[in-house]
Design an enzyme around this catalytic site. Sequence first.
Site, PDB file in Angstrom:
ATOM      1  N   ALA A   1      85.619  95.038 -19.370  1.00  0.00           N
ATOM      2  CA  ALA A   1      86.674  94.490 -18.961  1.00  0.00           C
ATOM      3  C   ALA A   1      88.640  95.071 -19.777  1.00  0.00           C
ATOM      4  O   ALA A   1      88.184  95.355 -20.391  1.00  0.00           O
ATOM      5  CB  ALA A   1      86.549  92.701 -19.075  1.00  0.00           C
ATOM      6  N   ASP A   2      89.194  93.966 -19.768  1.00  0.00           N
ATOM      7  CA  ASP A   2      90.092  94.022 -19.459  1.00  0.00           C
ATOM      8  C   ASP A   2      91.469  92.871 -19.417  1.00  0.00           C
ATOM      9  O   ASP A   2      91.397  92.443 -18.258  1.00  0.00           O
ATOM     10  CB  ASP A   2      91.504  95.797 -19.051  1.00  0.00           C
ATOM     11  N   THR A   3      91.985  92.528 -20.523  1.00  0.00           N
ATOM     12  CA  THR A   3      92.678  90.978 -20.428  1.00  0.00           C
ATOM     13  C   THR A   3      94.356  91.472 -20.592  1.00  0.00           C
ATOM     14  O   THR A   3      94.163  92.503 -22.356  1.00  0.00           O
ATOM     15  CB  THR A   3      92.388  90.564 -21.492  1.00  0.00           C
TER      16      THR A   3
ATOM     17  N   GLY B   1      90.142  91.916 -16.032  1.00  0.00           N
ATOM     18  CA  GLY B   1      89.946  92.625 -15.079  1.00  0.00           C
ATOM     19  C   GLY B   1      88.433  92.787 -15.146  1.00  0.00           C
ATOM     20  O   GLY B   1      88.034  93.189 -16.243  1.00  0.00           O
TER      21      GLY B   1
END
Length: 188
Positions: free
Chosen positions: A68-70, A105
């Site tokens: 994930a990437d925030t 994501g």
Amino acid sequence: MANLILASGSPRRRELLQQLGLVFQIHAPDIDESVHEGEWADHYVSRLAETKARTVLSTFPEACIIAADTSLAVDGQIIGKPESKQHAFEIWHLLSGRQHDVLTGVCVATREKIVSCVVWTQVEFQQLSLSEMEDYWATGEPLGKAGAYAIQGIAAQFIPRIAGSYSNVVGLPLYETKQLLKAVKAFN
């Protein structure tokens, strides 16, 4: 169930994923997280999540990878982590008294299948005074956090409302992550 690996060193993502009752290992990949010129926030978080997942999958091809990437976005501008006290104050001036978007994501990858999504949450941030900024900076909490705040911490007092997934703002939208795991048959 496949061997699960969380492709992140984030303690918040680890804690969130544990809420699903999953047993997993952690392997944080070292990737270039630079924003491409003209890149929109949703594309950016999606690209990074998939890059993280593919990188870890290449090392552990028998595993199921969760990545994930925030990021935060204001008026289409990606807001990253504060590089200094001055940068944190600039971020808070931008966020103060208005709404911003938090996007994560999420990518779940196995050798057979890669699935992903982007989750949006709208966050309203109160107008911060200079003394509130000084006090919040002194806590150390803003360091290493996208947008220079942690909704699950002291900064909760600055956020009158959100629209969307709370766990997304923390760093991993749990409902959507579970659905992606089901899609690759890694979750019952």
